[in-house]
Design an enzyme around this catalytic site. Structure first.
Site, PDB file in Angstrom:
ATOM      1  N   ASN A 151       0.879  -1.290   0.171  1.00  0.00           N
ATOM      2  CA  ASN A 151      -0.119  -0.074   0.017  1.00  0.00           C
ATOM      3  C   ASN A 151       0.892   1.241  -0.051  1.00  0.00           C
ATOM      4  O   ASN A 151       2.122   1.213   0.135  1.00  0.00           O
ATOM      5  CB  ASN A 151      -0.907  -0.055   1.239  1.00  0.00           C
ATOM      6  N   GLY A 188       0.314   1.145  16.947  1.00  0.00           N
ATOM      7  CA  GLY A 188       0.249   0.357  15.726  1.00  0.00           C
ATOM      8  C   GLY A 188       0.026   1.369  14.697  1.00  0.00           C
ATOM      9  O   GLY A 188      -1.071   1.714  14.645  1.00  0.00           O
ATOM     10  N   ALA A 190       1.643   1.208  11.687  1.00  0.00           N
ATOM     11  CA  ALA A 190       1.881   0.566  10.257  1.00  0.00           C
ATOM     12  C   ALA A 190       0.575   0.327   9.497  1.00  0.00           C
ATOM     13  O   ALA A 190      -0.577   0.001  10.101  1.00  0.00           O
ATOM     14  CB  ALA A 190       2.617  -0.757  10.521  1.00  0.00           C
ATOM     15  N   ASP A 218      -4.080 -10.208  13.200  1.00  0.00           N
ATOM     16  CA  ASP A 218      -4.597  -8.706  13.578  1.00  0.00           C
ATOM     17  C   ASP A 218      -3.685  -8.187  14.543  1.00  0.00           C
ATOM     18  O   ASP A 218      -3.768  -8.596  15.858  1.00  0.00           O
ATOM     19  CB  ASP A 218      -6.141  -8.526  13.839  1.00  0.00           C
ATOM     20  N   LEU A 230      -2.776  -5.347  16.214  1.00  0.00           N
ATOM     21  CA  LEU A 230      -3.409  -4.307  17.165  1.00  0.00           C
ATOM     22  C   LEU A 230      -4.302  -5.137  18.069  1.00  0.00           C
ATOM     23  O   LEU A 230      -4.009  -5.019  19.274  1.00  0.00           O
ATOM     24  CB  LEU A 230      -4.448  -3.537  16.345  1.00  0.00           C
TER      25      LEU A 230
END
Ligand code: FMN
Length: 401
Positions: free
Chosen positions: A209, A272, A274, A305, A307
Site C-alpha cells: 500500500n 500500531g 503501520a 490482526d 493491534l
C-alpha cells in the site's frame, strides 16, 4: 529551579538580535543553568564578549584554533560538557552551515562534536526567513531533530513586518526549561510499528500500500524526545532509521506480528501505526506466475490482526491504533476502538490527498472511551509531538485510575 544542574552552551551568531543575549544569559542562569558562551566573529560586531563574560561568569569562547583555550577547555571537552547547545540568535548563514555540516569555526564545529541536543532560535529579516534556501535548510534541520524555538512574527529591526523575529529571552528560557523537564515518558518502553507491509505473491510480485512510514517514524522520534525507550518495527520504507532508536526491519504482516509479539511482553505502550495488509495470498508460488489465461484468480486469507492481538493480551500494554479511512471516519474509528479493545485510536481521512499517506502533512481525529481531540493539519513531526503528548497524558491518567 527548572534548569538546575543543566549545562548550556549558548552559541551567538551575527544577527541584530544578539544585543538581547546578555539578558538571555541572565534568564537562563536565573533558572539554575550553567552557561558558557560561544560567539561567531560576526556576533562580536553586535554584542560585546566582555558583557557576556561578565553575565555568564565564564570566559567567552570564539576561536577554534586558540592554543590557550584548547589547553584550558578544549572544543571536544566543551562539546561534551553541554546538556543542550542553544544557538540564539541563529542567522540564516549559520542555519545553512549547520545544514551542510560545515565546521569552519568554533560554534559550527561544536555542533558536530556535541552529543547534546541542538536548539536554534532563528532571527532574521522576514524575506531571508521565507527564502527558498532557508526554508529548505529548515526542513532538513527539523528532520535531523534540531529543535526550533520561534521565530516570532512582528515588526523587525529593518522596518519589515513578518516572520523572523527572535523570541524574547524569557520565552526562550521558559521553552528550553519545558523541553528539558518534559520527560514525561522517562523509563517507559514503547513499541511502534510503521510503514506498509509487503505480501508476496510470487518471487517477483507483491501486494502492498501507499504508506510511507513517515508518521510512525515521526512518532518514534517524538516518543524518544519525551524520554521513552523506543523500539520501531518498520515495514519496507525509504527512510533512514532514526538515530539511537532500535529499529527492526520486517516485510510481511506475519513478520511484523512476530516481531511485535516478541517486544510487547515488556512494553508499556504499543502504537500500531503501520498500514498492515489485511490479507495475504493463500499460496505463494515458488515460480513466477506466467501470463496465460485472460484472467488470474488468487485466493487471499486473513493476516493476523496485530493491534487486536496486542490489545487482547492478558497483560496488554496501553494501545493506540490508527485508522485510515476514506469515509465515515468517526463511526469506523469508534467501532475499531471498541472491537479491538484499544485505549485510543487516531483516525485520518486518506481521501484527502494533501494529507496522510505519502504526504509531509497529516491531520488526525483522536478518540478514546471518554473523549476525543482533533489535531489540525500540520507537518507530521509537529503532529507526532502533539499526539505523543496526548498519549502520555492518557496513559498517565489510565494507569493512575
Ligand atoms: C546590521 C546587520 C544586521 C544583520 N542582521 C542579521 C540577522 O538578524 N539575521 C541574519 O541571519 N543575518 C543578519 N545579518 C547578516 C549576517 O551578519 C551575516 O550573514 C554573517 O555572515 C553571519 O555570520 P555568522 O552566521 O557566522 O554569525 C546582518 C548583517 C548586518 C550588517
Amino acid at each position: 529551579m527548572q534548569l538546575e544542574k543543566t549545562n548550556i552552551i549558548l552559541g551567538i551568531t551575527g544577527g541584530i538580535a544578539a544585543y538581547k543575549t546578555p539578558d538571555l544569559v541572565r534568564k537562563l542562569i536565573a533558572k539554575g543553568a550553567k552557561v558558557r558562551v560561544v560567539m561567531t566573529e560576526s556576533a562580536k560586531e553586535f554584542v560585546s564578549p566582555l558583557a557576556l563574560q561578565a553575565v555568564s561568569g565564564n570566559p567567552v569562547s570564539d576561536d577554534l584554533l586558540d592554543k590557550d583555550a584548547e589547553a584550558a577547555m578544549g572544543h571536544i571537552e566543551l562539546a561534551r560538557w553541554a546538556d543542550k547547545l542553544l544557538v540564539a540568535p541563529a542567522t540564516a548563514n549559520f542555519m545553512a552551515k549547520l545544514t551542510h555540516g560545515l565546521a569552519d569555526d568554533l560554534l559550527s564545529t561544536l555542533c558536530l562534536a556535541t552529543p547534546a541536543p541542538i536548539v536554534i532560535a532563528p532571527a532574521m529579516n522576514q524575506q531571508m526567513w521565507l527564502a527558498d534556501a532557508t526554508q529548505a535548510n529548515l526542513k532538513i534541520l527539523e528532520q535531523r531533530r534540531i529543535q526550533l524555538l520561534g521565530p516570532a512574527q512582528g515588526e523587525q529591526a529593518c522596518g519589515d513586518v513578518g516572520p523572523g523575529r527572535m523570541l524574547e529571552p524569557q520565552e526562550i528560557a521558559d521553552l528550553l526549561a519545558q523541553q528539558i523537564f518534559e520527560q514525561v515518558l522517562a523509563g517507559k518502553r514503547i513499541t511502534i510499528t510503521a510503514g506498509p507491509t509487503r505480501e508476496e505473491i510470487d518471487p517477483v510480485r507483491y501486494l502492498s500500500n501507499h504508506s510511507s512510514g513517515k508518521m510512525g517514524y515521526a512518532l518514534a522520534i517524538a516518543a524518544q524526545e519525551l524520554g521513552a525507550t523506543v523500539t520501531l518495527i518498520s515495514g519496507p520504507v525509504n527512510l533512514l532509521p532514526p538515530a539511537k532508536i532500535k529499529t527492526i526491519s520486517v516485510s510481511s504482516a506475519q513478520q511484523m506480528h512476530d516481531a511485535v509479539m516478541q517486544t510487547t511482553h515488556d512494553c508499556d505502550i504499543f502504537i500500531g501505526c503501520a498500514a498492515v495488509a489485511d490479507y495475504r495470498v493463500q499460496q505463494k508460488t515458488n515460480q513466477k506466475i506466467k501470463k496465460s489465461d485472460s484472467e488470474l484468480t488468487l485466493t487471499f486469507i486473513k493476516n493476523p490482526d496485530i493491534l487486536s492481538d496486542v490489545a487482547h493480551l492478558a497483560n496488554a500494554p496501553f494501545t493506540l491504533g490508527f485508522a485510515a479511512e476514506t469515509q465515515n471516519l468517526r463511526e469506523y474509528a469508534l467501532g475499531k476502538l471498541q472491537r479491538k479493545k484499544l485505549n485510543m485510536i487516531a483516525a485520518n481521512d486518506v481521501s484527502d490527498s494533501t494529507i496522510g499517506f505519502n504526504s509531509e502533512q497529516n491531520a488526525l481525529s483522536v478518540f478514546w472511551s471518554k473523549g476525543e481531540k482533533k489535531l489540525d493539519v500540520a507537518d507530521k513531526q509537529l503532529l507526532a509531538r502533539q499526539l505523543m503528548r496526548l498519549v502520555a497524558q492518557r496513559y498517565t491518567e489510565d494507569t493512575n485510575d
